[in-house]
Scaffold this motif. Structure first.
Motif, PDB file in Angstrom:
ATOM      1  N   VAL A 148      68.426  17.965   2.950  1.00  0.00           N
ATOM      2  CA  VAL A 148      67.629  17.276   1.924  1.00  0.00           C
ATOM      3  C   VAL A 148      66.154  17.395   2.241  1.00  0.00           C
ATOM      4  CG1 VAL A 148      67.106  15.015   0.909  1.00  0.00           C
ATOM      5  CG2 VAL A 148      69.483  15.709   1.263  1.00  0.00           C
ATOM      6  N   GLU A 149      65.789  17.237   3.515  1.00  0.00           N
ATOM      7  CA  GLU A 149      64.387  17.330   3.906  1.00  0.00           C
ATOM      8  C   GLU A 149      63.823  18.729   3.669  1.00  0.00           C
ATOM      9  OE1 GLU A 149      61.589  16.710   7.830  1.00  0.00           O
ATOM     10  OE2 GLU A 149      63.437  15.550   7.669  1.00  0.00           O
ATOM     11  N   VAL A 151      64.928  21.036   1.541  1.00  0.00           N
ATOM     12  CA  VAL A 151      64.861  21.317   0.103  1.00  0.00           C
ATOM     13  C   VAL A 151      63.755  20.505  -0.563  1.00  0.00           C
ATOM     14  CG1 VAL A 151      66.115  21.165  -2.077  1.00  0.00           C
ATOM     15  CG2 VAL A 151      67.253  22.052  -0.055  1.00  0.00           C
ATOM     16  N   SER A 152      63.605  19.248  -0.172  1.00  0.00           N
ATOM     17  CA  SER A 152      62.573  18.421  -0.815  1.00  0.00           C
ATOM     18  C   SER A 152      61.176  18.861  -0.407  1.00  0.00           C
ATOM     19  CB  SER A 152      62.790  16.940  -0.518  1.00  0.00           C
ATOM     20  OG  SER A 152      62.667  16.705   0.869  1.00  0.00           O
ATOM     21  N   ALA A 153      61.028  19.450   0.788  1.00  0.00           N
ATOM     22  CA  ALA A 153      59.722  19.941   1.228  1.00  0.00           C
ATOM     23  C   ALA A 153      59.351  21.218   0.484  1.00  0.00           C
ATOM     24  CB  ALA A 153      59.739  20.193   2.730  1.00  0.00           C
ATOM     25  N   GLN A 154      60.353  21.932  -0.026  1.00  0.00           N
ATOM     26  CA  GLN A 154      60.134  23.182  -0.755  1.00  0.00           C
ATOM     27  C   GLN A 154      59.143  24.077  -0.035  1.00  0.00           C
ATOM     28  OE1 GLN A 154      59.299  22.614  -4.884  1.00  0.00           O
ATOM     29  NE2 GLN A 154      61.050  21.307  -5.210  1.00  0.00           N
ATOM     30  N   PRO A 166      68.249  23.362  -5.953  1.00  0.00           N
ATOM     31  CA  PRO A 166      68.791  22.006  -6.163  1.00  0.00           C
ATOM     32  C   PRO A 166      69.706  21.925  -7.390  1.00  0.00           C
ATOM     33  CG  PRO A 166      66.448  21.907  -5.711  1.00  0.00           C
ATOM     34  CD  PRO A 166      66.785  23.355  -5.899  1.00  0.00           C
ATOM     35  N   SER A 170      73.584  20.923  -6.991  1.00  0.00           N
ATOM     36  CA  SER A 170      74.063  19.690  -7.634  1.00  0.00           C
ATOM     37  C   SER A 170      75.225  19.970  -8.596  1.00  0.00           C
ATOM     38  CB  SER A 170      72.913  18.990  -8.368  1.00  0.00           C
ATOM     39  OG  SER A 170      72.527  19.753  -9.486  1.00  0.00           O
TER      40      SER A 170
END
Length: 177
Positions: A148-149, A151-154, A166, A170
């Motif tokens: 998650v970290e 992917v969220s940091a991209q 994502p 999902s």
């Protein structure tokens, strides 16, 4: 009638000086009608030249137009896209796991085995289709805080198109089915 006149003026197209039979005249009229109709249809066609850099959405636009204004994709086309999407999922998750490890993020203890098995499959030349086992691994990895970290940091360091990762992860249940 115009065709008949033209043939007489040119010395008759077939070389003989005979009149057209009713059947030939009806056939000629039908051909003329079909040609006029085809000309109208051709005039209605719109041709579009799409220019742009790589990854600017040209192919996506064409696919969207096919979905919206034609009958969508055939079963064979959908199966081909499914294979491509599954290969992209393998590649994306492999890159995410590798990057997380490289920057020192650790997967949850329960996900380390799933990550290892998933990496083994991703390293094969011929991808196996995503199955129930892969689905469980992907769901666990997708929920892992390290993934998650990343992917969220991209991160710009990752060779991924992050706008789709994502979304596909999902929708992994649909992709695996």
């Amino acid at each position: 009638v115009g065709f008949e006149r033209c043939c007489r003026a040119m010395g008759n197209c077939s070389g003989s000086a005979r009149s057209l039979s009713r059947e030939e005249l009806a056939q000629h009229k039908q051909i003329e009608k079909d040609l006029r109709e085809e000309k109208k249809n051709y005039a209605k066609e719109v041709k579009l030249l799409l220019l742009g850099a790589g990854d600017s959405g040209k192919s996506t636009l064409v696919r969207q137009m096919k979905i919206l204004y034609q009958d969508g994709f055939t079963l064979n086309e959908r199966n081909l896209f499914k294979e491509i999407i599954q290969a992209n999922v393998y590649n994306s998750v492999f890159v995410i796991l590798t990057y997380a490890e490289r920057i020192g993020l650790h997967l949850a203890e329960g996900n380390k085995e799933a990550a290892e098995k998933f990496r083994e499959r991703a390293m094969r030349i011929n991808f196996e289709p995503l199955d129930e086992e892969s689905l469980r691994w992907l769901q666990a990895l997708w929920a892992d805080p390290a993934v998650v970290e990343v992917v969220s940091a991209q991160s710009k360091e990752l060779p991924l198109s992050f706008d789709s990762v994502p979304y596909f992860l999902s929708k992994i249940e649909d992709i695996c089915s």
